[in-house]
Write an enzyme that holds these catalytic residues in place. Structure first.
Site, short mmCIF file in Angstrom:
data_model
loop_
_atom_site.label_atom_id
_atom_site.label_comp_id
_atom_site.label_asym_id
_atom_site.label_seq_id
_atom_site.Cartn_x
_atom_site.Cartn_y
_atom_site.Cartn_z
CG HIS B 296 84.93 16.20 57.22
ND1 HIS B 296 83.96 17.00 57.72
CD2 HIS B 296 85.51 15.59 58.28
CE1 HIS B 296 83.96 16.90 59.04
NE2 HIS B 296 84.88 16.04 59.40
CG ASP B 326 84.78 10.49 62.88
OD1 ASP B 326 83.75 11.16 63.09
OD2 ASP B 326 85.35 10.48 61.79
CE1 TYR B 556 78.12 17.20 56.56
CE2 TYR B 556 79.09 19.37 56.72
CZ TYR B 556 79.00 18.07 57.17
OH TYR B 556 79.76 17.64 58.21
#
Lengths: 279, 1049
Positions: B296, B326, B556
């Protein structure tokens, strides 16, 4: 004249800390005169969240109690200060005057609940102002209430004459017995935090296979009289909650198909799991 | 109007030359006039002394502008005079910067359409327009031209309040915010409360009640600590260089993490980095520069890790670090093989489930699911009110988690605590009860699924002779058989939602050695109950609100300004909506993120891709080094620290000290654990100090329509609230400065400032249909109105359950992945929900680690590993932290240090917390908040102990995500008092044919920390085992309690 009322619902608090952190955000490095100087980066808990974990694995309950200054009516801290270092506004907010109180470390002890904190940096006692500077500015609630995501903290402005009936209708309690019985901060479901429980379960063995038994009546007695009655859930479990937090001897009676299948005494010290009753 | 277009262009052919002359003549005056009333522009004109020309090559006409001490002198140029050179050379030699157009007509057309990026980019790609000259000056000139168009300046923005305070907006991983600024300093950060002009929210009518969400956004706790983090003493405010690092001499790689830093100038820092980039390519060739990011970054379509970073890295060519999935692990490597959903990494879609759940569902099973702590992802506390409605409606809840999590504590319901890493035994036993007691949807299984018989036979023991009974599972999970039987019966007779993970398709259980099998079973269990029928679906009210899914605003992962068609989902929507120069990485060498250390320590590694295009995307093994590429010699580290987030992270520490790694540059906001291992540190600023634009919880890509976690779609202008602190710069500016040194500034930036990119993104979205740029800049946010009830997204899997065509607003699976007809069936080969996976049958049918049906395969680091358990008897789970987002909001001397359940202050140090059952603690003489050492063969971490009955004996709990790494001795070989729990977790993949992590399969021992400096590896303490009691240091502690689980010694 309207009075403020902050309601803290113990059932809805999950310890997210948004109230505690919003308070820090509002007060760290900001002076809000005449109500308070800035809060130090670390150490102060103007909104102090207490945790109570009860019972033993896997029969537990965890509750949280956000504890700010209660802004008590006829507050001890106001009564205990002779020179008006701590005063109460007409809307009920209790304020520590940062100028008059400067250097007076003893004032920290003026609150029996420990809601006043000493600021070493600027040598003043400090506490929750209920964000008086924001309320004066037209905000509808202090920062802690605004930041609460679960509805645990709510804020109201009520005419004084309606206050008592509102508190009664909503079953609100103050944290401690204050003079005339109320403060700006009142709690809902306080017993979840304060009271104890006795849990247990009922099971059976059929052909070597263990089963939970649902629908069993379980009775709780104290000194021979019935205190409460529960029906076991689909996991065969029951839980008597809201028991006073004092040592007490109880009797539990498990009744299945109109027959008492188990009966035992239990001494309550703190919340506990009684036993698995095999029937 | 094709005819009109032809006429215009014909006219331009005739009038282009005089028109261009006029426009260029006027341009000089535009510069001067602007400078009169725009002080900022006037200041800007003083920045540079140089000449720039704009010319038409065909007509050989143009104009030169000379910028000198703030004034502009313009004169026309005639390329016919004075030179016989080829026109390109002519263009070059007369001015420092040359903007050349092929002809006057094109020049006029493009100048008139300077806001039309489609035309501009097209002209650039076809060399209709060309910019030459030093990057620095060329970009300055281009941005100045845009200034005249108002594209480089914000105009008025934010809401002025009294006393000189301004209210801005911004956005975070934990919700959108108002930011109050006074005299250039942030005084307050609050959640967003809507005003009367914002759209009203949706309503759901369920069981006679009407529910509607509050008109505001919630925020995660750490968002309210941001002020303390923005102004944190741990901010990197100046470029720095390791004191004993000399790029032209001794590099002292072995001292990374040990030696200190000295402040250097930006010029020095950028020169070192750009020269190292050139040296790598010159001396070693492609592939020698590695870059990766954390999972992130700071919020926004420019700032997140899939936008600006990709564009820069693609511009220089790099060896990318490939992320393992993950958050998904077991879902990606396992569940996907039964139901597809590759686009979501194997997780569930959840459209319409909030309404369906509230109306129809009778019970929710939260399995390894704590949305009240993890917020799904980016979900703040939006789901809380919905779960409170469910409680109000009397929907029963069950919580399966070794930890009595915050969702369970808030909402109540039965808590079932399996031993970690054994959950699939419980799943199989539930299926056993359903099969043997006839409690499943046989019609659905017959019509919509394949391979059930094989799984059924395995569960009944026909394959291996072991019946997967509740009694059988009890030996693995320690959960009484009778409770599982009761759960299975309840579940089999009630319309039930399954919430596996905080989001449907996450969960700590999927990040363990048994995580793949567990996730597979989650899908199979729901298949047995009729997934998609009313009240029967995936989710825990965390996703699936009835917000508008038709309104387009990019998330994003759609790549922002990256131009990266391969590495982001840019090509789905945004590339068409926001034309930009494509960027492409020419290096085919890749590094699996979990194997970064092996690159330097072993020189080789291998992995499997995270490729969400199709199920088979994960099968293609890749190796490092790739044929013909250089080994990695330089690491461009970007973003948060891996030490607290990646498993067995002492490996990462050691890799940094290898001479094989010649150069490390770390671009970070804060001086976190890993920054201290760089040679050069580039200080980035937070998103409060730069421009960006972003929608809350909209990630796009692999988490399509993630904003359905939110009760309202809130799109924000992320105002630049304050100037960057110290000398820090935005990531974009840092990359641009390096790019300029490599003459890559123009293709990297397209001459656009960050603000202009924001405006391009605004224009690419549906926002211009509903709000003007000026209004948006001023107010700072827009709430997308809830759609009419008839336009709400249908319920996920309802189409499938009813045998209809897929009717959901998503483009997945891709058309070629349907077997029969487009939109008919799932992505699997059969188009059905496959109990026996056809993709695994094709790929590796005999893989004992991942059979074609879900089986119980005991953990490779669990309670059954006898030798290891002797040494390390406690199972540790390390879920995501509640009070940080990975490392981003932890420590840094911020407010979060004071949160009692996050860190504990002891002797002036804020220690990370390990949670332990009081029985286990008593067996070790550990009292509340004692400092303890958690250790195994991989490392040692010092934490403060929190004694709690929220865990069974034998299990300890400590979150991942510590930002601090503070070894008490030699880095990589000593105990860490920072709290990087991942020093202890296993680095191996769940199965060999994957690139995955299993941090929740971790055996440890705990003892009191004696505060001595520990050197080398810690050894296990010797414990004498006796029935019902343990001996520690001569003291006997009885730990067995009748009828309850035994303390693990």
């Amino acid at each position: 004249m309207n009075k403020w009322l902050m309601i803290i619902d113990i059932e809805k608090c999950e310890n997210c800390n948004n109230c505690f952190l919003a308070c820090k955000d509002e007060h760290y490095q900001n002076d809000w005169k005449p109500y308070t100087l800035s809060q130090p980066l670390h150490g102060h808990r103007w909104m102090n969240i207490l945790t109570r974990e009860q019972g033993e694995f896997p029969y537990i309950s965890v509750t949280y109690l956000p504890k700010p200054c209660f802004h008590c009516e006829d507050a001890a801290c106001v009564r205990n200060t002779s020179k008006k270092e701590i005063y109460q506004r007409s809307d009920g907010i209790v304020v520590v005057d940062p100028e008059k109180a400067r250097g007076k470390r003893n004032l920290v002890k003026a609150c029996p609940q420990g809601a006043i904190w000493w600021n070493e940096e600027n040598q003043t006692p400090q506490k929750c102002t209920l964000c008086a500077h924001l309320l004066d500015d037209g905000w509808k609630a202090p920062r802690c209430v605004q930041a609460c995501p679960t509805g645990a903290l709510t804020f109201k402005s009520l005419p004084e004459e309606e206050l008592f009936s509102f508190i009664k209708a909503n079953d609100l309690e103050s944290f401690h017995k204050v003079m005339r019985g109320r403060s700006i901060v009142m709690y809902k479901n306080l017993s979840l935090y304060r009271k104890c429980f006795i849990a247990g379960s009922v099971a059976t063995r059929k052909n070597g296979v263990e089963e939970c038994v649902e629908g069993v009546t379980v009775e709780l007695f104290k000194n021979g009289s019935l205190v409460d009655q529960k029906i076991t859930d689909s996991f065969g479990e029951y839980r008597f909650s809201g028991l006073p937090e004092k040592r007490g001897k109880y009797q539990i009676r498990v009744i299945y198909q109109h027959k008492v299948t188990d009966e035992f005494d239990i001494e309550l010290v703190e919340s506990c799991f009684a036993k698995v009753s095999w029937i | 109007m094709p005819v009109l277009k032809i006429i215009i262009h014909r006219l331009l052919k005739i009038t282009g030359k005089p028109l261009l002359s006029f426009m260029l003549f006027a341009l000089g005056y535009l510069f001067r006039i602007r400078a009169i009333f725009d002080k900022e522009f006037k200041k800007r004109l003083n920045e540079k002394n140089f000449t720039a020309q704009i010319i038409a090559l065909k007509e050989k006409k143009g104009r030169i502008f000379e910028f000198k001490s703030g004034s502009i002198v313009a004169r026309s140029t005639d390329l016919n005079c004075g030179s016989n050179n080829e026109h390109h050379d002519v263009a070059n030699f007369q001015a420092d910067v040359t903007v050349s157009f092929t002809d006057a007509a094109s020049a006029v057309w493009l100048m008139l359409n300077s806001g039309n990026y489609h035309e501009q980019i097209h002209a650039m790609k076809n060399f209709v327009v060309n910019v030459e000259g030093p990057d620095d000056l060329a970009i300055w000139f281009m941005q100045s031209l845009k200034w005249l168009k108002g594209l480089s300046t914000p105009g008025a923005y934010g809401i002025p309040l009294k006393d000189g305070v301004k209210k801005y907006t911004n956005n975070t991983n934990g919700g959108p915010v108002f930011v109050y600024v006074k005299e250039g300093r942030i005084i307050r950060i609050t959640p967003i409360e809507f005003d009367d002009n914002d759209a009203p929210p949706w309503q759901i009518n369920a069981r006679g009640k009407t529910f509607t969400p509050p008109r505001r956004g919630t925020v995660n706790p750490y968002v309210l600590a941001l002020k303390s983090l923005i102004y944190s003493p741990d901010r990197l405010l100046y470029p720095m260089k390791r004191i004993d690092f000399d790029p032209d001499g001794e590099r002292n790689c072995q001292n990374r993490g040990i030696s200190g830093y000295e402040r250097i100038s930006w010029d020095e820092a950028l020169d070192i980095v750009s020269k190292e980039i050139q040296r790598m390519k010159r001396d070693y060739g492609p592939g020698s520069i590695m870059n990766g990011s954390g999972s992130h970054h700071t919020w926004g379509n420019l700032g997140y890790w899939l936008s600006t970073r990709n564009r820069f890295m693609n511009s220089i060519g790099y060896c990318p670090v490939v992320h393992n999935p993950d958050s998904w692990e077991g879902w990606y490597w396992g569940a996907m093989h039964h139901w597809g959903n590759s686009m979501r990494n194997g997780a569930s879609d959840t459209y319409g489930t909030v309404e369906d759940c509230l109306k129809e569902c009778e019970m929710i099973v939260f399995w390894s699911s704590d949305p009240e702590s993890t917020s799904g992802v980016y979900g703040a506390f939006e789901g809380t009110v919905r779960r409170q409605w469910a409680k109000e409606l009397g929907i029963e809840m069950v919580h399966i988690d070794p930890y009595y999590n915050h969702t369970a504590a808030l909402l109540g319901g039965k808590w079932i605590a399996p031993r970690p890493d054994t959950g699939n035994a419980m799943s199989l036993a539930i299926a056993y009860v359903w099969i043997t007691e006839d409690l499943y949807d046989k019609e659905y299984v017959a019509l919509r699924t394949t391979g059930f018989e094989k799984w059924r036979d395995y569960i009944l023991g026909l394959e291996d002779g072991i019946e997967k009974t509740p009694e059988w599972q009890e030996k693995e999970t320690e959960v009484p058989a009778r409770e599982i039987r009761a759960l299975a019966r309840k579940w089999g007779t009630r319309k039930t939602y399954l919430s596996p993970g905080g989001l449907a398709g996450f969960g700590g259980a999927c990040r363990s050695a048994t995580g793949i099998e567990w996730a597979r079973s989650m899908v199979c269990l729901m298949a047995m109950q009729g997934l998609g029928k009313p009240g029967i679906n995936m989710g825990g009210l965390q996703q699936g609100t009835p917000v508008d899914t038709h309104f387009f605003f990019p998330g994003y992962a759609e790549g922002g300004l990256s131009g990266d068609l391969d590495g982001t989902s840019l090509r789905v929507n945004l590339y068409q909506r926001m034309p930009q120069l494509p960027s492409m990485n020419t290096v085919a060498q890749m590094i699996p993120r979990l194997r970064i250390p092996e690159v330097f320590l072993n020189g080789s590694c291998e992995g499997y891709p995270t490729d969400p295009k199709t199920i088979e995307g994960q099968f293609k093994k890749f190796k490092y080094p790739a044929p013909g590429y250089s080994p990695v010699k330089m690491y461009y580290k970007y973003g948060g620290s891996h030490f607290g987030t990646m498993p067995e992270s002492n490996r990462y520490v050691k890799a940094y000290q290898s001479d094989n790694l010649e150069f490390v540059v770390n671009q970070s906001i804060w001086f976190e654990g890993e920054s201290k291992f760089a040679d050069v540190i580039l200080p980035a600023c937070t998103n409060f100090e730069r421009w960006d634009i972003g929608e809350t919880a909209n990630s796009g890509g692999y988490s399509h329509h993630q904003f359905t976690q939110w009760n309202h779609r809130i799109i924000t202008m992320q105002h630049k609230c304050i100037e960057p602190l110290g000398e820090s710069k935005s990531d974009y500016q840092i990359f641009l400065e390096i790019a300029k040194r490599l003459d890559l500034g123009a293709p990297f930036s397209e001459g656009s400032s960050e603000l202009e990119w924001c405006r391009r993104l605004f224009n690419a979205s549906d926002l211009p249909k509903v709000i003007s740029w000026q209004q948006f800049m001023k107010k700072g946010y827009y709430v997308v109105p809830a759609p009419d009830e008839s336009l709400r997204a249908p319920v996920s899997y309802r189409w499938f359950a009813e045998g209809r065509k897929k009717d959901l607003p998503e483009l997945s699976p891709l058309p070629s992945d349907y077997t029969e007809k487009w939109k008919s069936g799932l992505q699997t080969q059969s188009g059905k929900l496959e109990f026996e996976s056809s993709s695994l049958k094709r790929f590796a049918p005999d893989d004992p680690e991942r059979p074609t049906i879900s089986k119980y395969i005991p953990s490779w680091e669990g309670h059954g590993c006898k030798d290891l358990v002797e040494k390390y008897p406690l199972q540790m789970i390390s879920p995501h932290p509640r009070y940080s987002f990975h490392t981003m909001f932890d420590a840094k001397d911020g407010f979060m240090n004071d949160v009692k359940d996050h860190r504990i202050l002891k002797k002036g140090h804020y220690y990370w917390i390990v949670r332990i059952n009081p029985l286990d603690a008593a067996a070790r003489n550990i009292r509340q908040h004692d400092l303890v050492e958690i250790f195994n063969d991989r490392g040692s971490v010092i934490c403060a102990a929190q004694l709690t009955h929220r865990l069974p004996p034998g299990v300890v709990h400590s979150c991942e995500g510590s930002a601090r790494y503070e070894p008490v001795g030699e880095p990589g070989n000593s105990a860490d008092k920072g709290g990087c729990i991942n020093l202890l977790t296993p680095g191996k993949s769940i199965i060999k044919r994957s690139h995955s992590s299993a941090p929740n399969s971790c055996l440890v021992q705990i003892r009191l920390w004696k505060n001595e400096m520990s050197e080398g590896k810690s050894g296990a303490i010797q414990i004498e085992r006796k029935s019902g009691a343990v001996q520690i240091e001569g003291k006997s502690v009885t730990v067995q309690i009748e009828g309850k689980r035994e303390a693990i010694k």
